[in-house]
Design a protein around this motif. Sequence first.
Motif, mmCIF file in Angstrom:
data_model
loop_
_atom_site.group_PDB
_atom_site.id
_atom_site.type_symbol
_atom_site.label_atom_id
_atom_site.label_comp_id
_atom_site.label_asym_id
_atom_site.label_seq_id
_atom_site.Cartn_x
_atom_site.Cartn_y
_atom_site.Cartn_z
ATOM 1 N N LEU A 220 47.411 55.554 -17.795
ATOM 2 C CA LEU A 220 46.328 54.630 -17.464
ATOM 3 C C LEU A 220 45.720 54.036 -18.732
ATOM 4 O O LEU A 220 45.462 52.832 -18.807
ATOM 5 N N GLY A 221 45.532 54.899 -19.734
ATOM 6 C CA GLY A 221 45.010 54.420 -21.009
ATOM 7 C C GLY A 221 45.894 53.339 -21.619
ATOM 8 O O GLY A 221 45.407 52.308 -22.110
ATOM 9 N N ILE A 222 47.189 53.561 -21.572
ATOM 10 C CA ILE A 222 48.110 52.542 -22.109
ATOM 11 C C ILE A 222 48.013 51.254 -21.308
ATOM 12 O O ILE A 222 47.928 50.152 -21.878
ATOM 13 N N LEU A 223 48.031 51.387 -19.995
ATOM 14 C CA LEU A 223 48.100 50.196 -19.135
ATOM 15 C C LEU A 223 46.893 49.284 -19.344
ATOM 16 O O LEU A 223 47.026 48.055 -19.256
ATOM 17 N N LEU A 224 45.740 49.874 -19.625
ATOM 18 C CA LEU A 224 44.544 49.056 -19.829
ATOM 19 C C LEU A 224 44.708 48.146 -21.036
ATOM 20 O O LEU A 224 44.211 47.013 -21.045
ATOM 21 N N ASN A 225 45.385 48.626 -22.049
ATOM 22 C CA ASN A 225 45.614 47.794 -23.230
ATOM 23 C C ASN A 225 46.862 46.924 -23.111
ATOM 24 O O ASN A 225 46.920 45.830 -23.662
ATOM 25 N N LEU A 226 47.835 47.450 -22.408
ATOM 26 C CA LEU A 226 49.114 46.749 -22.334
ATOM 27 C C LEU A 226 49.004 45.477 -21.497
ATOM 28 O O LEU A 226 49.593 44.445 -21.824
ATOM 29 N N GLY A 227 48.237 45.565 -20.417
ATOM 30 C CA GLY A 227 48.081 44.400 -19.537
ATOM 31 C C GLY A 227 49.251 44.251 -18.585
ATOM 32 O O GLY A 227 50.294 44.877 -18.743
ATOM 33 N N PRO A 228 49.035 43.415 -17.585
ATOM 34 C CA PRO A 228 50.055 43.252 -16.539
ATOM 35 C C PRO A 228 51.253 42.431 -17.011
ATOM 36 O O PRO A 228 51.175 41.688 -18.003
ATOM 37 N N ARG A 229 52.337 42.580 -16.272
ATOM 38 C CA ARG A 229 53.523 41.783 -16.556
ATOM 39 C C ARG A 229 53.277 40.309 -16.249
ATOM 40 O O ARG A 229 52.498 39.984 -15.343
ATOM 41 N N HIS A 230 53.913 39.461 -16.978
ATOM 42 C CA HIS A 230 53.858 38.021 -16.730
ATOM 43 C C HIS A 230 54.230 37.731 -15.278
ATOM 44 O O HIS A 230 55.263 38.194 -14.790
ATOM 45 N N GLY B 165 45.855 58.104 -25.168
ATOM 46 C CA GLY B 165 46.654 57.015 -24.612
ATOM 47 C C GLY B 165 45.963 55.686 -24.810
ATOM 48 O O GLY B 165 46.572 54.695 -25.240
ATOM 49 N N TYR B 166 44.657 55.686 -24.520
ATOM 50 C CA TYR B 166 43.900 54.448 -24.668
ATOM 51 C C TYR B 166 43.741 54.073 -26.139
ATOM 52 O O TYR B 166 43.987 52.936 -26.544
ATOM 53 N N ALA B 167 43.361 55.060 -26.958
ATOM 54 C CA ALA B 167 43.041 54.777 -28.353
ATOM 55 C C ALA B 167 44.261 54.289 -29.132
ATOM 56 O O ALA B 167 44.211 53.271 -29.836
ATOM 57 N N ILE B 168 45.358 54.987 -28.977
ATOM 58 C CA ILE B 168 46.544 54.601 -29.761
ATOM 59 C C ILE B 168 47.062 53.235 -29.309
ATOM 60 O O ILE B 168 47.414 52.386 -30.131
ATOM 61 N N SER B 169 47.068 53.021 -28.001
ATOM 62 C CA SER B 169 47.572 51.724 -27.541
ATOM 63 C C SER B 169 46.608 50.602 -27.912
ATOM 64 O O SER B 169 47.036 49.461 -28.152
#
Lengths: 456, 456, 456
Positions: free
Chosen positions: C197-207, C395-399
């Motif tokens: 979840l932490g990663i996804l918040l920074n990664l954002g949705p797929r185009h 997860g959030y911090a590193i991403s």
Amino acid sequence: MEQQLLELGEKVAALEAGAGMSNTINMEIFYWWCTALMITIHAGFLAYEMGASRAKNVLAAGTKNLLAFAFVVPTFFFFGWWIYNAFPSGFTIAEGSEVALPWSAAMGPNLTDNATGIFWAAFALFAATTASIASGAVIERIRLTAFLVLAIVLGSAVWILGAAWGWHPDGWLTVQFGFHDVGAAGCVHLIAGAFTLGILLNLGPRHGKYNADGSINALKAHSVPLTVVGLMLIIVGFFGFLGGCIIYNGGAQWTNIYGQPATLSAFAFNTLMGFTGGIIGGWVKTRDPFWMMSCGLVGIISAASGLDVWYPPLAFAIGMAGGVMAPMVALFLEKRGIDDAVGAVAVHGFGGAWGVLAMGLFASGYPNVDGMPAVSLTGQVVGLVVLGALGFIPGYAISAVMKAAGVLRVPRDVEIMGLDAVEVPVEAYPEGLVRMAPSASDEDGGMAAAKPVPAQ
Amino acid sequence: MEQQLLELGEKVAALEAGAGMSNTINMEIFYWWCTALMITIHAGFLAYEMGASRAKNVLAAGTKNLLAFAFVVPTFFFFGWWIYNAFPSGFTIAEGSEVALPWSAAMGPNLTDNATGIFWAAFALFAATTASIASGAVIERIRLTAFLVLAIVLGSAVWILGAAWGWHPDGWLTVQFGFHDVGAAGCVHLIAGAFTLGILLNLGPRHGKYNADGSINALKAHSVPLTVVGLMLIIVGFFGFLGGCIIYNGGAQWTNIYGQPATLSAFAFNTLMGFTGGIIGGWVKTRDPFWMMSCGLVGIISAASGLDVWYPPLAFAIGMAGGVMAPMVALFLEKRGIDDAVGAVAVHGFGGAWGVLAMGLFASGYPNVDGMPAVSLTGQVVGLVVLGALGFIPGYAISAVMKAAGVLRVPRDVEIMGLDAVEVPVEAYPEGLVRMAPSASDEDGGMAAAKPVPAQ
Amino acid sequence: MEQQLLELGEKVAALEAGAGMSNTINMEIFYWWCTALMITIHAGFLAYEMGASRAKNVLAAGTKNLLAFAFVVPTFFFFGWWIYNAFPSGFTIAEGSEVALPWSAAMGPNLTDNATGIFWAAFALFAATTASIASGAVIERIRLTAFLVLAIVLGSAVWILGAAWGWHPDGWLTVQFGFHDVGAAGCVHLIAGAFTLGILLNLGPRHGKYNADGSINALKAHSVPLTVVGLMLIIVGFFGFLGGCIIYNGGAQWTNIYGQPATLSAFAFNTLMGFTGGIIGGWVKTRDPFWMMSCGLVGIISAASGLDVWYPPLAFAIGMAGGVMAPMVALFLEKRGIDDAVGAVAVHGFGGAWGVLAMGLFASGYPNVDGMPAVSLTGQVVGLVVLGALGFIPGYAISAVMKAAGVLRVPRDVEIMGLDAVEVPVEAYPEGLVRMAPSASDEDGGMAAAKPVPAQ
């Protein structure tokens, strides 16, 4: 010296307790792995059944297959396991069978019982496998709810009653007739195949299977590779299934389910020889890899009743004979208007019957324990008839009622459109997979030059 | 007190008997699961080989793969197992090896022998795996019957002779040269790879692989996902294979096949480290998931000879080196006109050779038991040469004879048309797989509104 | 008689030694098979993740998945295993933890240690599984190198620190709060889900996932059959995973990881009942076989914390509740702009949290050993919060740092073109499953208008 003797006595007592517990734990582990490998059977069945469907029914087939598993396991907890314990002598409830009732202290975590849970689990997987056998045959037109009722009846009642009768140390088929079916050719496969035949007679063929003039169309598996890999995973899982057919006796030789001594080594010899005999038989007869793998399974089933006794080349021969005959049985049924989408009746029903019969033909006189009769052709034929009828009658009767009530089959237009469009909210292959025009030869350009070809 | 002593003595005797039997049963179980997991190797090989074929040859590849298994197992029963028992010292028949003849009382159900059947089964699976290694390389043009003869020779004679020599407590390579190949890098993989190379030299490349100017075309795997999932299933099965490389000694430490003490823990460390080193090596070199997984297998093979001795980071490094080099070997062969459809010579032949060699390079001096020589680079090189030649010569010779007789390869027009059209009565993907009309957009109704679109 | 006593004493000593060694060997075997079956989880994840990708990203997804495994295993050797041994009490290094340092004599072949290697292997597989959980969620747009760093942090540091705290006999969550999480619902699944979840918040949705007006598009799995078969293989592997959650004590009853007595039979009951409850819950809620299988996994995870204590029908109910809720959680997240391609946060994050919580809700007061507190709702909530935070924060911090550095995500045009075209030198399906030309938008004609695009 008295003191020494006392100490030694204590050590010996500790050793006895430790050895007893070690044996219990190792027994529990053995059936844990049997159970795990039987999940592989379901990964295999899932692949196989989806592969055998046409593309428009792939996910409906998968859904049905998964739900059979999902409903059989809890119902087997609530009443299936009790049926096995209650009815070895016919229809009278055995004393002591209340330990298998779902509110019994044995039916849950119990630090003084390292056996019930793992035996239940292995049997629950047998039950799910039995239900899955029927699942493939009826794809592409059965109504999901109707199938689930049939699956529960087959998996959590019918087969396990058959197992109580013929695959139990006190089962009346064994006690009275010396019935011998170590690897459950009759108690699982024949029952499931006969039950399936009963359903198919009422369910009827898929739309488009037969022409007005009686000629037959092939309704083709959309992905044969998926089916054959699935079948090989089923074989992997059969080592769990067959492991579940031998009794671990701590510190003593294995016995089969009837209490006769046996070895896992014998199982290893005959499973492999029956399997490979079946593949070769299927190849000789069909050249079709779907049938080669199906017949490999037939080979294992053919050798299953006598897994503990066959000379391995005989297991090979019995398996090969089964592998040659099963496709003939499938064709025979197809010509009589019975549309079995995966050949389950031929593979499991015929294969199981042949396995039971082979035991009577080639191992008559094999002695029994506890004063029970020896193996005989008569005993095996009795078992075959009883188990066949036990499978066929409820399968036929319940599906006949469902047919009369109009709930057995999906509406014709749903069948034509494909079940996935109606029953499943997602698409199996939303991006497609296109067959290239044969004119685009490998040498002259490949993809860029190829034109997609419509499938029909 | 005498009475007490007597009773205690009886208890101790019962404990001894029970412990002996428990150990026997647990040994039998261990190899049963090894055997079962090795079936997973064949589910994997089946997926992998079909995936690696072009669509027109998918089912012919699957058929060939299944038949290799189906013919190796019974022939391994009839003579393969005897070869292993008979020839550890070269070409003279060992005393006592008649217990491995197919009519021996040990070669079937035997209540006093819980070992032969399960050992035979594990070895039969090694044999089938060995034959399957050759199977992938020669797809899309070998004649089925020719291949089956080659598979039987490889699986039930050649490799097992090599195993008698170098993977047996009395094998002359070990007795005389201290050859050490615990996980069968040489005895399975190198032999199979060398045999395959021998075939490929006579078989020749697939039509369209090379252009007139010598340039190379990629004949592409029709489904890379199927190949990589298949390869991962092979890895699952390798835990069965490698488990079959360690000897269970009831109540005592494990030994490797040569009688040296070993632990399964060491196997666990080095299998995982070699595997992951190989994947990373393959990725560094190719970025191709097919090769990443193939090189993962190379990593295990590279570490296999010394699975009992490596410091795990060294196993990782050896595996990674193998993983970097194997694709280079494949490219080298491809440039020389050797068309190995799946890279079997590079993965198994080179990987096995590297594994055998690594043992000599990094573990020279590792002591031996029973007065046999310690590990040495010389001993490993001798083993490498002997086993390589043992594989290559019959593979080359028999396929040369077949080529001369015109029976090695399918006719050119069959090859161009695709083997499935000629050899297999069903289609792999009869529907191609049709995509739903995109006009039914994802938002406005989904499946129900969608119409299948003929791809045209 | 003295002589007899002496002899008897020697026999007893031999029996004791033999029994001890047998127990050790059988323990080693048990975890060997656990490890092997956990490889099946990775065969499953590989199939599942490739299946869940659109065709243009299939092999990039597979590559990423394989590399997560390949990098986690060696890093878990170099520091992961030490973290587990060093930090049960928080952040102070435990005495004796140096035996887990990579240069320790225990961390390699050691004839006096049949345990460390196999325990390490099982834990390394837990670690790889944990990393793979994150892998599926972020497909189709994460940069490979960024993901690998995140996978190593998650698999070889974060989760294992959580395991030291809450899944270790001396873990402070258990010692101080009686935290009970036998099957690692919190220590593996919740941590992995929260990290994801932490990663996804920074990664954002797929185009293309969200339209300008905030409405949502389905970016569809290109092969649902591949995903569901993959998921069933993951279930097979879970029998290895859960076997790795129980401690084999030679000659004595099993204990769970906290030292409380337990049985494998209880695990068998509750795994099967939780699994099938989850499938049915998923079916009730979605009718989608992808979610049915995902929810089957949710069911196992939901029942995991109390696998040793549940009455099986309660495990079924908890699993079914989890199966009904998980798709709702997934939808909730999707509506908030969090694009989790496979529902990993819902399945593992929510499922794990629910499993931990259920233990507090339904098994409060379950007694503990060694004076540690009994199970309580408070203790479970503390565990939930601590492990959730432990996963989420790194997860959030590193991403976030990676995002700021512009290295988290592939360039937009690469994402649109498909990652395979850029990252992978081969095509997934060169003969079929035609990749649409980007110009052929989803709305204007589809297959008929689309031209196959050579993947280049």
